[in-house]
Scaffold this motif. Structure first.
Motif, PDB file in Angstrom:
ATOM      1  N   VAL A   5       0.833  -1.195   0.000  1.00  0.00           N
ATOM      2  CA  VAL A   5       0.000   0.000   0.000  1.00  0.00           C
ATOM      3  C   VAL A   5       0.873   1.252   0.000  1.00  0.00           C
ATOM      4  O   VAL A   5       0.706   2.150  -0.834  1.00  0.00           O
ATOM      5  N   SER A   6       1.804   1.336   0.940  1.00  0.00           N
ATOM      6  CA  SER A   6       2.646   2.532   1.024  1.00  0.00           C
ATOM      7  C   SER A   6       3.500   2.701  -0.227  1.00  0.00           C
ATOM      8  O   SER A   6       3.702   3.827  -0.710  1.00  0.00           O
ATOM      9  N   VAL A  65       1.240   3.902  -3.213  1.00  0.00           N
ATOM     10  CA  VAL A  65       0.798   5.277  -2.960  1.00  0.00           C
ATOM     11  C   VAL A  65       1.956   6.241  -3.207  1.00  0.00           C
ATOM     12  O   VAL A  65       1.801   7.266  -3.876  1.00  0.00           O
ATOM     13  N   ASN A  66       3.121   5.923  -2.681  1.00  0.00           N
ATOM     14  CA  ASN A  66       4.279   6.787  -2.864  1.00  0.00           C
ATOM     15  C   ASN A  66       4.701   6.865  -4.328  1.00  0.00           C
ATOM     16  O   ASN A  66       5.156   7.914  -4.796  1.00  0.00           O
ATOM     17  N   LEU A  87       2.296   9.287  -5.868  1.00  0.00           N
ATOM     18  CA  LEU A  87       2.614  10.650  -5.462  1.00  0.00           C
ATOM     19  C   LEU A  87       3.860  11.171  -6.180  1.00  0.00           C
ATOM     20  O   LEU A  87       3.991  12.377  -6.419  1.00  0.00           O
ATOM     21  N   LEU A 112      -4.294  13.161  -9.043  1.00  0.00           N
ATOM     22  CA  LEU A 112      -4.407  11.905  -8.300  1.00  0.00           C
ATOM     23  C   LEU A 112      -5.791  11.292  -8.426  1.00  0.00           C
ATOM     24  O   LEU A 112      -5.930  10.106  -8.742  1.00  0.00           O
ATOM     25  N   ILE A 159      -5.476   1.276  -2.245  1.00  0.00           N
ATOM     26  CA  ILE A 159      -4.639   2.334  -2.795  1.00  0.00           C
ATOM     27  C   ILE A 159      -5.257   3.696  -2.467  1.00  0.00           C
ATOM     28  O   ILE A 159      -4.565   4.638  -2.061  1.00  0.00           O
ATOM     29  N   GLY A 190      -4.721   4.705   1.109  1.00  0.00           N
ATOM     30  CA  GLY A 190      -3.358   5.177   1.321  1.00  0.00           C
ATOM     31  C   GLY A 190      -3.146   6.585   0.797  1.00  0.00           C
ATOM     32  O   GLY A 190      -2.488   7.416   1.442  1.00  0.00           O
ATOM     33  N   ILE A 191      -3.698   6.878  -0.374  1.00  0.00           N
ATOM     34  CA  ILE A 191      -3.570   8.224  -0.945  1.00  0.00           C
ATOM     35  C   ILE A 191      -4.255   9.253  -0.056  1.00  0.00           C
ATOM     36  O   ILE A 191      -3.731  10.348   0.180  1.00  0.00           O
ATOM     37  N   GLN A 201      -2.022   9.928   2.916  1.00  0.00           N
ATOM     38  CA  GLN A 201      -0.780  10.632   2.590  1.00  0.00           C
ATOM     39  C   GLN A 201      -1.014  12.081   2.187  1.00  0.00           C
ATOM     40  O   GLN A 201      -0.164  12.943   2.414  1.00  0.00           O
ATOM     41  N   THR A 202      -2.138  12.354   1.535  1.00  0.00           N
ATOM     42  CA  THR A 202      -2.339  13.680   0.939  1.00  0.00           C
ATOM     43  C   THR A 202      -3.302  14.566   1.706  1.00  0.00           C
ATOM     44  O   THR A 202      -3.311  15.782   1.511  1.00  0.00           O
ATOM     45  N   TYR A 227       9.649   4.214  -2.413  1.00  0.00           N
ATOM     46  CA  TYR A 227       8.791   3.083  -2.741  1.00  0.00           C
ATOM     47  C   TYR A 227       9.655   1.931  -3.261  1.00  0.00           C
ATOM     48  O   TYR A 227      10.810   2.108  -3.635  1.00  0.00           O
TER      49      TYR A 227
END
Length: 439
Positions: A97-98, A101-102, A105, A113, A141, A144-145, A148-149, A225
Motif C-alpha cells: 500500500v505505502s 501510494v508513494n 505521489l 491523483l 490504494i 493510502g492516498i 498521505q495527501t 517506494y
C-alpha cells in the motif's frame, strides 16, 4: 390488481429506510444506527407479515429468509468480501500500500491523483466486468492516498466506486450487460455504442470535477517506494485484465503478497496467519449484512412487494417517453429494493421488453436504460455490496461515501437527459451499427 402483488411486501424496506435514515437525520450522525442492526430489526419486522391470501408459518418464513440469504450470488459476495479484507491486510503489512501510494505521489501531479484513480478504475472495471473486484483492488490504494495527501477519504472512495460502476455498466462481460442484452435481444456491441454515448459526458465532467477536487497536502517530491512490493497490485490488475475470475484474482494478490512479505521479512509464517485473519475480521460485519439483505429481499419478494413495484411503476405509462421513464424508474426502484443491479435488470427486463414493443422503443436503447440506471443506483445505495465493501476497507460509514459518488449521480442526470431529448438518435435496425448524437 395482480393477486401476487401487495404493497405490504415493501413495508419492511420502508421500515428499514425510516429507521436507518431517520436515526441519522434526527441525531445528525448516520453511524448512530448501525446498518446491520437496522437490517436485523427490519428482518424481524418482516417476519410479522404474510403473503396476500395465505397463512405462512413462522418456520416457513424463516426458511424463505434463510434460502434467499444463502443464494449462491450472496455467498459468493461474502467470500469476495473476506478475500478482499485479507488482501488489503496483507498488502498493508508487506508494504504494498505505502509503496504504490508513494509511487503515485511521485509520478502524478497533485491535481491528477483523483482523475488518475478514476481512469485506472474505469479501465480495470471495464476489462474485468465486475465492480466488486475493482473496488477490492483499488480501495486500499485510495485509502493510502487519502492518508498521505489529506484528500477526504469519502471523496477518494466515492471516486473508486464511481469508476467501478463505469465498467459494471459498460463491460462486455459484466453480469448487467449480459442480463440487459439477453432480456432485450440485442448484440453487446450495439448496446455498448448506445450506452457509451449517453455516459460519455458524465465521464468527462467527472474527470474535470476530480481535477479541481484533487487538493490536499501532497508536496511535489520523490517518495520512497519499492517496485517489488507493488507486485501484488500488478498481479491483480494483470489477472483482472485477462479475464480471470474475481476470486482467483484476489487469491493471486494474496498469494503474491504472502510470498513477497515472507521473503522480505515483513512477517513470519505465524504472523502471516494473523494478518490474514485480521483482514477477514474487518469484513465480517459486511458479510453478515449481505446475507441479511438477501434474506430480507427474499421475504419481500414472497409477500408480493416486487410484483407491486412492477405493477405501480408501469401503470400510468401512456407515451414512448413515458415508457422510457417507466423503465428507468422500474429498474431503479427494484435495484434499491434488492441491492443487486443484475437481479433488478432480470426482474424488470421482460416488462421493459413488452413496453418497448408497445411504444416502439429501440431495444438497444431499452438495454442501455436498464443498465445505466441500475448501475447508477447500485453505486449510491449505502447498504449495497459496492459501498459496503469500500466502506469496510476504509473503515468509515457507507453513508459518508454516497455524496461523493460523483459519476453515479452524473449518469443518472445524463440518462434522464437522454430520455427527455431522445438522445442518442439511433438509426433503423437495418443499419443498427450507426449511431449518432445529432438531432
Amino acid at each position: 390488481m395482480d393477486k401476487k402483488s401487495n404493497f405490504l411486501g415493501l413495508v419492511p424496506l420502508v421500515f428499514f429506510l425510516a429507521l436507518f435514515m431517520g436515526t441519522g437525520i434526527i441525531t445528525g450522525d448516520f453511524t448512530n444506527m448501525p446498518l446491520l442492526l437496522a437490517l436485523i430489526f427490519a428482518s424481524g419486522f418482516a417476519l410479522l407479515f404474510d403473503k396476500k391470501g395465505e397463512k405462512t408459518s413462522l418456520n416457513d418464513k424463516i426458511d424463505i429468509f434463510s434460502k434467499a440469504g444463502g443464494e449462491p450470488t450472496i455467498i459468493l459476495m461474502v467470500v469476495v468480501f473476506l478475500l478482499a479484507g485479507a488482501f488489503y491486510s496483507i498488502a498493508d503489512a508487506m508494504g504494498a500500500v505505502s509503496s504504490i501510494v508513494n509511487l503515485g505521489l511521485s509520478v502524478l501531479p497533485a491535481n491528477m491523483l483523483l482523475p488518475g484513480i478514476f481512469m485506472v478504475g474505469c479501465t480495470l472495471s471495464f476489462a474485468m466486468g465486475t465492480s466488486m473486484g475493482t473496488i477490492s483492488a483499488l480501495t486500499p490504494i485510495g485509502v493510502g492516498i487519502a492518508q498521505q495527501t489529506g484528500i477526504g477519504l469519502p471523496l477518494v472512495l466515492g471516486t473508486v466506486v464511481g469508476s467501478a460502476m463505469f465498467g459494471d455498466n459498460l463491460s462486455f462481460i459484466s453480469d448487467t450487460t449480459i442480463a440487459a442484452i439477453r432480456t432485450q435481444g440485442v448484440e453487446p456491441r450495439d448496446k455498448f455504442k448506445a450506452n457509451f454515448l449517453i455516459v460519455l459526458p458524465a465521464v468527462i465532467i467527472t474527470l474535470i470535477a476530480l481535477t479541481f477536487l484533487s487538493t490536499g497536502n501532497a508536496e511535489l517530491a520523490t517518495y520512497e517506494y519499492s517496485l517489488v512490493r507493488i507486485i501484488p497490485y500488478v498481479a491483480i490488475i494483470v489477472s483482472a485484465l485477462i479475464g480471470v475470475n474475481v476470486m482467483l484474482v484476489l487469491g493471486i494478490g494474496i498469494g503474491s503478497g504472502a510470498i513477497i512479505g515472507l521473503a522480505m521479512g515483513s512477517f513470519n509464517m505465524v504472523e502471516l496467519f494473523q494478518v490474514l485473519q485480521r483482514g477477514m475480521g474487518w469484513m465480517e460485519d459486511l458479510a453478515i449484512i449481505a446475507i441479511i439483505v438477501g434474506g430480507l429481499v427474499g421475504l419481500m419478494s414472497h409477500y408480493g412487494g416486487l410484483d407491486y413495484l412492477l405493477e405501480k411503476v408501469t401503470s400510468k405509462v401512456k407515451t414512448k417517453k413515458g415508457a422510457e421513464m417507466g423503465i428507468a424508474a422500474l429498474v431503479s426502484v427494484i435495484d434499491i429494493a434488492t441491492t443487486n443491479n443484475t437481479i433488478s435488470i432480470i426482474t424488470a427486463g421482460p416488462l421493459a421488453k413488452d413496453l418497448s414493443k408497445e411504444y416502439d422503443i429501440d431495444p438497444r436503447r431499452t438495454a442501455s436504460i436498464l443498465d445505466i440506471f441500475s448501475s447508477a443506483f447500485q453505486g449510491l445505495i449505502p447498504y449495497g455490496g459496492q459501498l459496503l465493501l469500500a466502506a469496510g476497507i476504509g473503515k468509515i460509514s457507507p453513508i459518508e461515501i454516497v455524496p461523493f459518488s460523483i459519476y453515479s449521480f452524473l449518469i443518472i442526470i445524463f440518462g434522464l437527459l437522454a430520455i427527455i431529448f431522445d438522445l442518442p438518435k439511433l438509426k433503423s435496425k437495418d443499419n443498427k451499427n450507426d449511431l449518432t448524437m445529432k438531432g
